[in-house]
Design an enzyme around this catalytic site. Sequence first.
Site, PDB file in Angstrom:
ATOM      1  N   ILE A 104      -1.147 -25.529   9.198  1.00  0.00           N
ATOM      2  CA  ILE A 104      -0.114 -25.180   8.204  1.00  0.00           C
ATOM      3  C   ILE A 104       1.154 -26.004   8.445  1.00  0.00           C
ATOM      4  O   ILE A 104       1.769 -26.511   7.504  1.00  0.00           O
ATOM      5  CB  ILE A 104       0.188 -23.663   8.223  1.00  0.00           C
ATOM      6  CG1 ILE A 104      -1.108 -22.855   8.030  1.00  0.00           C
ATOM      7  CG2 ILE A 104       1.190 -23.320   7.120  1.00  0.00           C
ATOM      8  CD1 ILE A 104      -0.947 -21.355   8.151  1.00  0.00           C
ATOM      9  N   THR A 106       0.966 -13.145  10.317  1.00  0.00           N
ATOM     10  CA  THR A 106      -0.308 -12.935   9.648  1.00  0.00           C
ATOM     11  C   THR A 106      -0.446 -11.500   9.143  1.00  0.00           C
ATOM     12  O   THR A 106       0.175 -10.587   9.696  1.00  0.00           O
ATOM     13  CB  THR A 106      -1.447 -13.242  10.648  1.00  0.00           C
ATOM     14  OG1 THR A 106      -2.672 -12.762  10.122  1.00  0.00           O
ATOM     15  CG2 THR A 106      -1.224 -12.565  11.992  1.00  0.00           C
ATOM     16  N   ASP A 107      -1.308 -11.322   8.143  1.00  0.00           N
ATOM     17  CA  ASP A 107      -1.598  -9.954   7.686  1.00  0.00           C
ATOM     18  C   ASP A 107      -2.505  -9.210   8.670  1.00  0.00           C
ATOM     19  O   ASP A 107      -2.695  -7.999   8.551  1.00  0.00           O
ATOM     20  CB  ASP A 107      -2.241  -9.972   6.285  1.00  0.00           C
ATOM     21  CG  ASP A 107      -3.546 -10.773   6.208  1.00  0.00           C
ATOM     22  OD1 ASP A 107      -3.962 -11.346   7.238  1.00  0.00           O
ATOM     23  OD2 ASP A 107      -4.147 -10.803   5.120  1.00  0.00           O
ATOM     24  N   GLU A 108      -3.056  -9.945   9.672  1.00  0.00           N
ATOM     25  CA  GLU A 108      -3.977  -9.292  10.609  1.00  0.00           C
ATOM     26  C   GLU A 108      -3.260  -8.269  11.495  1.00  0.00           C
ATOM     27  O   GLU A 108      -3.904  -7.425  12.109  1.00  0.00           O
ATOM     28  CB  GLU A 108      -4.707 -10.343  11.456  1.00  0.00           C
ATOM     29  CG  GLU A 108      -5.443 -11.327  10.566  1.00  0.00           C
ATOM     30  CD  GLU A 108      -6.444 -12.219  11.292  1.00  0.00           C
ATOM     31  OE1 GLU A 108      -6.942 -11.838  12.349  1.00  0.00           O
ATOM     32  OE2 GLU A 108      -6.727 -13.304  10.752  1.00  0.00           O
ATOM     33  N   TYR A 110      -5.706 -11.719  19.298  1.00  0.00           N
ATOM     34  CA  TYR A 110      -4.855 -12.587  18.456  1.00  0.00           C
ATOM     35  C   TYR A 110      -3.849 -11.756  17.658  1.00  0.00           C
ATOM     36  O   TYR A 110      -2.644 -11.988  17.725  1.00  0.00           O
ATOM     37  CB  TYR A 110      -5.723 -13.418  17.498  1.00  0.00           C
ATOM     38  CG  TYR A 110      -4.934 -14.033  16.352  1.00  0.00           C
ATOM     39  CD1 TYR A 110      -3.964 -14.999  16.589  1.00  0.00           C
ATOM     40  CD2 TYR A 110      -5.160 -13.632  15.024  1.00  0.00           C
ATOM     41  CE1 TYR A 110      -3.228 -15.555  15.543  1.00  0.00           C
ATOM     42  CE2 TYR A 110      -4.428 -14.191  13.973  1.00  0.00           C
ATOM     43  CZ  TYR A 110      -3.461 -15.147  14.237  1.00  0.00           C
ATOM     44  OH  TYR A 110      -2.732 -15.687  13.207  1.00  0.00           O
ATOM     45  N   LYS A 158       0.281 -11.536  17.859  1.00  0.00           N
ATOM     46  CA  LYS A 158       1.168 -11.833  16.716  1.00  0.00           C
ATOM     47  C   LYS A 158       2.037 -10.614  16.401  1.00  0.00           C
ATOM     48  O   LYS A 158       3.222 -10.747  16.089  1.00  0.00           O
ATOM     49  CB  LYS A 158       0.352 -12.240  15.484  1.00  0.00           C
ATOM     50  CG  LYS A 158      -0.336 -13.588  15.581  1.00  0.00           C
ATOM     51  CD  LYS A 158       0.602 -14.772  15.723  1.00  0.00           C
ATOM     52  CE  LYS A 158       1.371 -15.088  14.455  1.00  0.00           C
ATOM     53  NZ  LYS A 158       2.140 -16.345  14.586  1.00  0.00           N
TER      54      LYS A 158
END
Length: 348
Positions: free
Chosen positions: A12, A129-131, A154, A158
């Site tokens: 990105i 992130t949406d995670e 991960y 985040k």
Amino acid sequence: MIYLITGGAGFIGSNFLNHFVPKFPEHTFINIDNLTYAGNLKSLEKVENHQNYHFRQIDIANSEEIEQVFKEFQPDRVVHFAAESHVDRSITGPKKFIETNIIGTFNLLEMCRKYWSYFEDKLFHHVSTDEVFGTLGKDGFFTEKTPYSPNSPYSASKASSDHLVRAYYHTYDLPITITNCSNNYGPLQFPEKLIPLVIQNLLKGEIVPIYGKGENVRDWLYVIDHCEAIWTVIENGKRGETYNIGGNNERNNLEVVKSLCQVISNYTGEDVQKYLNLIIYVKDRPGHDYRYAIDPTKIQNELGWFPTETFDTGLHKTVKWYLENEQWLKSITKDEYQNWINKNYINR
Ligand code: NAD
Ligand code: TYD
């Protein structure tokens, strides 16, 4: 304005720099990246000779190295992309995720706190992130108010970094914005992630591994739409706020892979069945989140950002890019990549 971009040699970050360095010659962009397996200077050949672009090979987990950059360039704004970003790698080796994603983010925040004596026009923009929200069932969407519930090392790392960034706003008035986005795809993505892995394997005639039954759903966002959304938030986002970014493109993994077979067949002229025959089902990822889906109402209503690509147009652009950039793909997959493929897939 002097922008410090972290992780600008990754997927990105390199799209962001290739897009904005030529567009804004009045700004200076400093890219700091320690060039892990996921970082590649070949992705930045378009901008490497621009006067307003500089690169320093720096590990964000090393506070002394970051301090040197703050002294040298005195950045006004930090756009923080650098991270260990792959869920499967966080399962086999979580330590690096803690060091880069948590300690690295902390180091950057501390440096901003130390060097920004006044906050006017300063900004720390954190790309997340949406995670962090965990998994959805068949219904519902992630909004900015969804409670955090990360399930992988991960996403947990985040989530920790998001909390630190928010805490620096509330505790020290550090001007921050955060964006949480859905799965990106597009040019320059390392072929450990689903879409580039599938494109690469189909083109090489190698098997395409689908975890579980291929029913897990992701909400796909074209990378340039994501970069434009980040720029919109940097320019107009309210300090201290979070914005969710998504492309309203929910697909299950099997649908994504079948679409890729079709798009590639259209380009090569080969029968689509040749590609579909390469699909195999392998053991599922542990703790595999079932569904992610973003409600982008806030960024659309408050800041007027909308995606420009549909999944169809984005997928065509992506496949075309990989077909035209075979050398890039070869160069980044020659070293450590095969070890990773063996480690992740051989025992599934
Ligand atoms: P990527 O893995 O392609 O690139 C990460 C970059 O960070 C690489 O260039 C790498 O060399 C660099 N890096 C890693 N550790 C570093 C360290 N210690 N010091 C300096 N540089 C380091 O990741 P990406 O897909 O470009 O993701 C960028 C950001 O966006 C990440 O923060 C990620 O969590 C977030 N994000 C990505 C997606 C996605 O679908 N790719 C979705 C949501 C959020
Ligand atoms: P990935 O690209 O790793 O992104 P994330 O885990 O951050 O969503 O995976 C996207 C989806 O594709 C996810 O549900 C896992 C699945 N997947 C496969 O089925 N096979 C693969 O080889 C890979 C890499 C992913």
